[in-house]
Design an enzyme around this catalytic site. Structure first.
Site, mmCIF file in Angstrom:
data_model
loop_
_atom_site.group_PDB
_atom_site.id
_atom_site.type_symbol
_atom_site.label_atom_id
_atom_site.label_comp_id
_atom_site.label_asym_id
_atom_site.label_seq_id
_atom_site.Cartn_x
_atom_site.Cartn_y
_atom_site.Cartn_z
ATOM 1 N N GLN A 1 40.245 -72.097 -23.461
ATOM 2 C CA GLN A 1 41.120 -70.879 -23.928
ATOM 3 C C GLN A 1 41.808 -71.305 -25.366
ATOM 4 O OE1 GLN A 1 44.705 -70.620 -21.813
ATOM 5 N NE2 GLN A 1 45.053 -68.290 -21.989
ATOM 6 N N GLY A 2 41.433 -70.833 -26.402
ATOM 7 C CA GLY A 2 41.973 -71.119 -27.493
ATOM 8 C C GLY A 2 43.059 -70.113 -28.121
ATOM 9 N N TYR A 3 44.200 -70.045 -27.649
ATOM 10 C CA TYR A 3 45.389 -69.300 -28.110
ATOM 11 C C TYR A 3 46.331 -70.060 -28.763
ATOM 12 C CZ TYR A 3 44.521 -65.309 -24.575
ATOM 13 O OH TYR A 3 43.947 -64.263 -23.885
ATOM 14 N N SER A 4 47.034 -71.179 -28.205
ATOM 15 C CA SER A 4 48.213 -71.838 -28.957
ATOM 16 C C SER A 4 47.386 -72.464 -30.053
ATOM 17 C CB SER A 4 48.763 -72.742 -27.760
ATOM 18 O OG SER A 4 48.957 -72.237 -26.543
ATOM 19 N N GLU B 1 46.220 -64.822 -15.593
ATOM 20 C CA GLU B 1 46.514 -66.381 -15.697
ATOM 21 C C GLU B 1 47.688 -66.564 -14.960
ATOM 22 O OE1 GLU B 1 46.857 -67.832 -19.566
ATOM 23 O OE2 GLU B 1 47.020 -69.884 -18.754
ATOM 24 N N SER C 1 56.151 -70.375 -21.105
ATOM 25 C CA SER C 1 57.309 -71.280 -20.545
ATOM 26 C C SER C 1 58.103 -70.537 -19.574
ATOM 27 C CB SER C 1 58.071 -71.783 -21.412
ATOM 28 O OG SER C 1 58.777 -71.003 -22.524
ATOM 29 N N GLU D 1 61.310 -70.249 -19.677
ATOM 30 C CA GLU D 1 62.274 -69.225 -20.439
ATOM 31 C C GLU D 1 61.872 -67.975 -21.091
ATOM 32 O OE1 GLU D 1 61.546 -72.535 -21.045
ATOM 33 O OE2 GLU D 1 63.438 -73.649 -20.706
HETATM 34 C C1 FAD Z 1 49.155 -78.773 -19.717
HETATM 35 C C2 FAD Z 1 49.254 -77.728 -20.661
HETATM 36 C C3 FAD Z 1 48.115 -76.971 -20.824
HETATM 37 C C4 FAD Z 1 47.952 -75.880 -21.592
HETATM 38 N N1 FAD Z 1 46.710 -75.348 -21.893
HETATM 39 C C5 FAD Z 1 46.409 -74.542 -22.731
HETATM 40 C C6 FAD Z 1 45.051 -73.892 -22.862
HETATM 41 O O1 FAD Z 1 44.295 -74.195 -22.250
HETATM 42 N N2 FAD Z 1 45.162 -73.067 -24.151
HETATM 43 C C7 FAD Z 1 45.990 -72.609 -24.859
HETATM 44 O O2 FAD Z 1 45.829 -71.644 -25.733
HETATM 45 N N3 FAD Z 1 47.442 -73.159 -24.559
HETATM 46 C C8 FAD Z 1 47.521 -74.023 -23.873
HETATM 47 N N4 FAD Z 1 48.941 -74.522 -23.496
HETATM 48 C C9 FAD Z 1 49.943 -74.345 -24.392
HETATM 49 C C10 FAD Z 1 50.848 -73.620 -23.608
HETATM 50 O O3 FAD Z 1 50.574 -72.046 -23.535
HETATM 51 C C11 FAD Z 1 52.163 -73.620 -24.795
HETATM 52 O O4 FAD Z 1 52.535 -74.789 -24.635
HETATM 53 C C12 FAD Z 1 53.338 -72.576 -24.264
HETATM 54 O O5 FAD Z 1 53.269 -71.447 -24.514
HETATM 55 C C13 FAD Z 1 54.561 -73.111 -25.067
HETATM 56 O O6 FAD Z 1 54.501 -73.292 -26.461
HETATM 57 P P1 FAD Z 1 54.920 -74.237 -27.175
HETATM 58 O O7 FAD Z 1 54.351 -75.405 -26.606
HETATM 59 O O8 FAD Z 1 54.315 -74.085 -28.617
HETATM 60 O O9 FAD Z 1 56.232 -74.410 -27.167
HETATM 61 P P2 FAD Z 1 57.482 -73.576 -28.062
HETATM 62 O O10 FAD Z 1 57.082 -72.100 -28.082
HETATM 63 O O11 FAD Z 1 57.827 -74.437 -29.296
HETATM 64 O O12 FAD Z 1 58.811 -73.646 -26.990
HETATM 65 C C14 FAD Z 1 59.491 -74.938 -26.929
HETATM 66 C C15 FAD Z 1 60.861 -74.339 -26.220
HETATM 67 O O13 FAD Z 1 61.645 -73.381 -26.606
HETATM 68 C C16 FAD Z 1 61.845 -72.316 -25.752
HETATM 69 N N5 FAD Z 1 61.518 -71.171 -26.177
HETATM 70 C C17 FAD Z 1 60.872 -70.572 -27.047
HETATM 71 N N6 FAD Z 1 60.980 -69.208 -27.326
HETATM 72 C C18 FAD Z 1 61.912 -68.952 -26.615
HETATM 73 C C19 FAD Z 1 62.557 -67.565 -26.412
HETATM 74 N N7 FAD Z 1 62.230 -66.546 -27.148
HETATM 75 N N8 FAD Z 1 63.555 -67.530 -25.712
HETATM 76 C C20 FAD Z 1 63.955 -68.590 -24.860
HETATM 77 N N9 FAD Z 1 63.410 -69.801 -25.150
HETATM 78 C C21 FAD Z 1 62.317 -70.074 -25.822
HETATM 79 C C22 FAD Z 1 60.437 -72.620 -24.782
HETATM 80 O O14 FAD Z 1 60.473 -72.200 -23.325
HETATM 81 C C23 FAD Z 1 60.471 -74.201 -24.628
HETATM 82 O O15 FAD Z 1 61.277 -74.787 -23.767
HETATM 83 C C24 FAD Z 1 48.904 -75.575 -22.587
HETATM 84 C C25 FAD Z 1 50.175 -76.224 -22.424
HETATM 85 C C26 FAD Z 1 50.340 -77.367 -21.683
HETATM 86 C C27 FAD Z 1 51.488 -78.186 -21.335
#
Ligand code: FAD
Length: 393
Positions: free
Chosen positions: A126-129, A244, A375, A377
């Site tokens: 899954q290439g989202y993030s 998901e 996440s 939050e």
């Molecule tokens: C083990 C693992 C597997 C993963 N696998 C995949 C994958 O296969 N494909 C893929 O595409 N992604 C994947 N991800 C990525 C995952 O979807 C992101 O890590 C997640 O969406 C959070 O984004 P971020 O890491 O950029 O954190 P950020 O968005 O930078 O968030 C940092 C912190 O700020 C908080 N925050 C952010 N915005 C808000 C808001 N509006 N209100 C309150 N709090 C907020 C968050 O809750 C978090 O605590 C994976 C992540 C992990 C840890």
């Protein structure tokens, strides 16, 4: 919790229970109980075995190979699978992309990809993030610029689970940067062996290689690999995320995990007595059981909606938040019960099976459950919006 199933469902339950008892390989059971990471081959072999039985793509419509079960039967199947310590092991192709292609794919895309997902010939990631787009996914910057019959892609994806195993990636890309940022996103299917794709490993806190960063430099992808319309990617992504999140809740696996904890607490001793007789431990196990029961009832409510044909909506955020909280509680209890045996280097142990050797890595990695799939939050924001809109039942 005792559920009163119909006689037909009880007969189905017996059939499924007997099958898992006879067909779950001992090595897979061991890995499931101890929390050891499954390797690609473990998952592929296991999924092929389920597919031969016609039981792999349980959520897909019958015409695409689904078994045509009711939501109750799917629930029973999952309970019995987990109770038999058989892994969930379902790849992103089965859980995420399959339902998306069924809903949005062209007849050609369905014919090309769905059978291959079912037979585990393709492995999808899954290439989202992206480095600058996680919670705020709509800020993604990977561009796809039309050039004749192709798009040319440039950018980078991060945290891409099992990209190093993948033959394909379903990907969100930016096809337009005018107007609302959500409206410029498209959903594209990419073969991982295309020129210009580089996968770099990210080793996580459990010491394992689940995650990657994927770099895309001038990657040519045919325009026929677009799912839905150009600019429809955001709606498709949201549809996929509800599937998901619902699957992340993992009620059946939590129930099996809790049963294993009760067994372990009966076997481990503290102060000369079984740990299961310790008042503080009993209280913690009882609290976990109550939380799990609440999760299960919430799951039933979502299942009841699914039975009427309604797709899971914001309720999937509730399931995800509650489910991952329970998973983290259970993995904490794993470590507490294992005590000194939880250290990864403490092989063997008093039960003689290295049973606790993965407790600490599992505990550490389970912290990620409240991050991936959106996440905690952010899920709570979704729920707050639903409540404000008067959507609570
Ligand atoms: C083990 C693992 C597997 C993963 N696998 C995949 C994958 O296969 N494909 C893929 O595409 N992604 C994947 N991800 C990525 C995952 O979807 C992101 O890590 C997640 O969406 C959070 O984004 P971020 O890491 O950029 O954190 P950020 O968005 O930078 O968030 C940092 C912190 O700020 C908080 N925050 C952010 N915005 C808000 C808001 N509006 N209100 C309150 N709090 C907020 C968050 O809750 C978090 O605590 C994976 C992540 C992990 C840890």
């Amino acid at each position: 919790m005792d559920i009163d199933f119909s006689p037909e469902d009880r007969a189905f339950q017996q059939e499924v229970r007997a099958w898992f008892k006879a067909h779950t390989p001992a090595e897979l059971k061991r890995k499931t109980v101890t929390g050891e990471m499954l390797q690609k081959d473990d998952i592929v072999q296991w999924q092929r075995r389920l597919d031969t039985q016609g039981w792999l793509v349980t959520g897909w419509p019958k015409e695409h190979g689904g078994p045509g079960w009711t939501p109750t039967q799917r629930y029973i199947f999952d309970l019995e699978r987990a109770a038999a310590s058989a892994p969930v092991g379902l790849s992103m192709g089965v859980i995420m992309l399959g339902p998306v292609l069924v809903a949005f794919g062209t007849p050609e895309q369905k014919a090309q990809y769905l059978p291959r997902i079912r037979r585990c010939e393709d492995w999808w990631c899954q290439g989202y993030s992206e480095p600058g787009a996680g919670s705020d996914l709509a800020s993604l910057k990977t561009t796809a610029v039309a050039d004749g019959d192709d798009y040319i892609l440039n950018g980078s994806k991060i945290w891409t689970t099992y990209a190093h195993w993948a033959t394909h990636m379903f990907c969100l890309v930016r096809t337009s940067s005018t107007g609302k940022k959500q409206e410029g996103i498209s959903f594209l299917l990419i073969e991982m062996d295309r020129a210009g794709i580089e996968v770099k490993p990210i080793v996580s806190i459990d010491g394992e290689h689940h995650l990657n960063q994927v770099f895309l430099t001038d990657v040519r992808v045919p325009r026929k690999n677009l799912v839905g319309r150009e600019g429809q990617g955001w709606d498709i992504a949201k549809y996929l995320l509800t599937h998901e999140r619902t699957s992340i809740a993992g009620v059946a696996d939590c129930k099996a995990h809790l049963a294993n904890l009760y067994t372990a607490a009966g076997e481990r001793r503290s102060g000369g007595r079984p740990l299961a007789e310790d008042g503080a431990m009993r209280l913690k196990l009882a609290r976990a059981e109550i939380e799990l029961m609440a999760l299960e009832y919430t799951n039933f409510r979502v299942l009841a909606d699914t039975a009427t044909g309604k797709a899971p909506g914001p309720e999937s955020s509730l399931l995800k938040t509650m489910g991952t909280a329970v998973q983290q509680t259970l993995s904490e209890l794993d470590v507490e019960i294992a005590a000194e045996m939880a250290w990864p280097w403490h092989e063997g142990g008093e039960l003689g099976h290295g049973r606790y050797a993965h407790a600490m890595p599992r505990y550490c990695f389970s912290r990620a459950a409240t991050i991936y799939g959106g996440s905690d939050e952010v899920q709570k924001n979704v729920l707050a919006k639903m409540l404000l809109a008067g959507g609570a039942r």
